[in-house]
Design an enzyme around this catalytic site. Structure first.
Site, PDB file in Angstrom:
ATOM      1  CG  ASP A  32      34.491  -8.121  40.844  1.00 37.27           C
ATOM      2  OD1 ASP A  32      35.350  -8.495  40.388  1.00 37.27           O
ATOM      3  OD2 ASP A  32      33.524  -7.110  41.441  1.00 37.27           O
ATOM      4  CB  SER A  37      37.710  -7.233  43.704  1.00 38.77           C
ATOM      5  OG  SER A  37      37.334  -8.118  43.150  1.00 38.77           O
ATOM      6  CG  PHE A  82      29.521  -1.299  42.669  1.00 37.58           C
ATOM      7  CD1 PHE A  82      29.545   0.364  42.792  1.00 37.58           C
ATOM      8  CD2 PHE A  82      28.651  -1.983  43.182  1.00 37.58           C
ATOM      9  CE1 PHE A  82      28.330   1.060  44.174  1.00 37.58           C
ATOM     10  CE2 PHE A  82      27.710  -1.330  43.784  1.00 37.58           C
ATOM     11  CZ  PHE A  82      27.361   0.150  44.903  1.00 37.58           C
ATOM     12  CB  ALA A  83      31.539  -4.516  37.400  1.00 37.19           C
ATOM     13  CG  ASN A 101      35.953  -3.074  31.803  1.00 40.64           C
ATOM     14  OD1 ASN A 101      35.831  -3.905  31.322  1.00 40.64           O
ATOM     15  ND2 ASN A 101      35.780  -2.618  32.707  1.00 40.64           N
ATOM     16  CB  SER A 124      32.907  10.185  38.903  1.00 41.70           C
ATOM     17  OG  SER A 124      33.750  10.658  39.205  1.00 41.70           O
ATOM     18  CE1 TYR A 149      36.769   6.134  37.255  1.00 43.56           C
ATOM     19  CE2 TYR A 149      36.941   8.423  37.587  1.00 43.56           C
ATOM     20  CZ  TYR A 149      36.365   7.524  38.061  1.00 43.56           C
ATOM     21  OH  TYR A 149      35.360   8.130  38.703  1.00 43.56           O
ATOM     22  CE  LYS A 153      32.725   5.993  36.244  1.00 44.16           C
ATOM     23  NZ  LYS A 153      31.863   4.445  37.181  1.00 44.16           N
ATOM     24  CG  PHE A 178      31.359  15.128  45.714  1.00 40.67           C
ATOM     25  CD1 PHE A 178      29.831  14.731  44.756  1.00 40.67           C
ATOM     26  CD2 PHE A 178      32.008  16.250  45.192  1.00 40.67           C
ATOM     27  CE1 PHE A 178      29.156  15.600  44.649  1.00 40.67           C
ATOM     28  CE2 PHE A 178      30.743  16.845  44.515  1.00 40.67           C
ATOM     29  CZ  PHE A 178      29.534  16.328  44.355  1.00 40.67           C
ATOM     30  N   GLY A 297      45.704  17.929  35.120  1.00 36.63           N
ATOM     31  CA  GLY A 297      44.298  17.087  35.644  1.00 36.63           C
ATOM     32  C   GLY A 297      43.507  17.594  36.548  1.00 36.63           C
ATOM     33  CG  ASP A 298      44.710  16.749  41.378  1.00 32.79           C
ATOM     34  OD1 ASP A 298      44.142  16.002  40.809  1.00 32.79           O
ATOM     35  OD2 ASP A 298      45.836  16.922  41.629  1.00 32.79           O
TER      36      ASP A 298
END
Ligand code: UD1
Length: 340
Positions: A32, A37, A82-83, A101, A124, A149, A153, A178, A297-298
């Site tokens: 990490d 974190s 995961f990073a 990144n 996701s 973001y 994915k 989810f 955006g939801d």
């Protein structure tokens, strides 16, 4: 048992997965850069598991360092990657930060292993946008991403699929999460949002403990049973177990081809108001909330079809929303007494 490299190993999902890997008998190697974190998570992991996990502070965007690290650990048998940066709003304001990144780190990891490794990737449900059919299956169309973001994915999945097509020694499972919430039942690890939480459950726990004001329910005029938006919330401990199952599938000869995708949810949707109610009834705490406008955006509602993950991974979520809320609350209370 093998040795699993967990990138983002001190993050929210990474740390819970490390515990489940150790419980299942794997050796873990955590890396990490602590950009989102806290080093104290390592002490917490040692308390939970009784083992001091091997850890290296590493910037995965530094190609040479990643190459050297992987060369120095020829006994790694699998990677869980995961990073990544994950704040939706920040990604809109700083798209290059997210593209740089999230792509450099993924590409550097695959390259360092010379496209010859078992790899589990954190994807996701955001790739589905508002699905045409519910519950959404893995075959559903990938919709235009709502944020950089979300786009990282989608594109990362394409990078992996395209690379797998020409690299038979690269075996990949992309897991489409989810809404991961909750915390370990020890209350020693959990989510550590920086600043004002943008996600619902950390906002709820911080509001309940007095760190934030009232909760705003973003919209009560959706076409859902109570008007608030519906999501498939999944306990982070169940999610951690699913990663162990994914590694085991890659180790077995069961996989269909060398690139697969699985939904990780409970298969059940809960509305924002139902989550508020579950928090109140499972913890006995009263929440202060008001109804506000919809958040840009939801999506209105999304929950996953989990048939494929049940069959392919032999995994099913076991913990319900009450356990999610209670564990998240216990973690928030722990943090109050033991600030990080
Ligand atoms: C978002 C991302 C998802 C990511 C997840 C966790 C999208 C479309 N979704 O999910 O990819 O994995 O965050 O980082 O990019 N809500 C309120 N009040 C609040 C906060 C949230 O009512 O103060 C509502 C939201 O409108 C939504 C639900 O609670 O209906 C869940 O929101 P949130 O926890 O932010 O997750 P998502 O937006 O579903």
């Amino acid at each position: 048992m093998g040795k699993i490299l967990v990138t983002g190993g001190t993050g929210f999902i990474g740390s819970h997965t490390a515990v489940e890997l150790i419980n299942a008998g794997y050796e873990v190697l955590l890396v990490d850069d602590f950009s989102n974190s806290n080093p104290k998570i390592l002490t917490q992991l040692e308390t939970i598991t009784g083992q001091n996990p091997d850890f290296t502070e590493l910037d995965l965007c530094d190609e040479q360092k990643v190459t050297d690290f992987v060369a120095a650990h020829p006994d790694i048998t699998g990677v869980i990657h995961f990073a990544a940066f994950k704040a939706v709003g920040e990604s809109v304001n700083f798209p290059l930060k997210y593209y740089r990144n999230n792509f450099y780190s993924l590409i550097n990891v695959i390259t360092a292993f010379n496209s010859n490794v078992n790899l589990v990737f954190s994807s996701s449900c955001t790739v589905y946008g508002q699905p045409d059919q519910l519950p959404v299956t893995e075959d559903a169309a990938v919709k235009v991403a709502e944020s950089p973001y979300g786009n990282t994915k989608q594109i990362a999945e394409e990078i992996l699929r395209d690379t797998c097509a020409v690299s038979p020694d690269l075996k990949v499972i992309s897991l489409r999460y989810f809404n991961p919430v909750g915390a370990h039942n020890s209350a020693l690890i959990g989510e550590l949002p920086i600043g004002v939480p943008q996600n619902l459950v950390p906002f709820i726990t911080q509001s309940a403990i007095g760190k934030r004001g009232p909760i705003t329910v973003f919209g009560n005029d959706y076409n859902t049973p109570d008007g608030s938006a519906v999501r498939d919330y999944i306990h982070v401990v169940d999610l951690g177990k699913a990663h162990v199952a994914a590694i085991q599938r890659l180790e077995s000869a069961k996989a269909e081809g060398n690139y697969e995708v699985f939904n990780l949810g409970t298969g059940k949707g809960s509305s924002v108001l139902e989550i508020i109610q579950a928090f109140e009834s499972s913890t006995g705490e009263k929440l202060d909330y008001k109804i506000g406008p919809r958040r840009e955006g939801d999506v209105e509602q999304v929950w996953g079809d989990v048939t494929k993950s049940a069959e392919g991974l032999g995994w099913k979520a076991e913990l319900d929303v009450n356990e999610m809320m209670l564990s998240a609350w216990n973690w928030e209370k722990y943090l109050k007494d033991n600030p990080f």
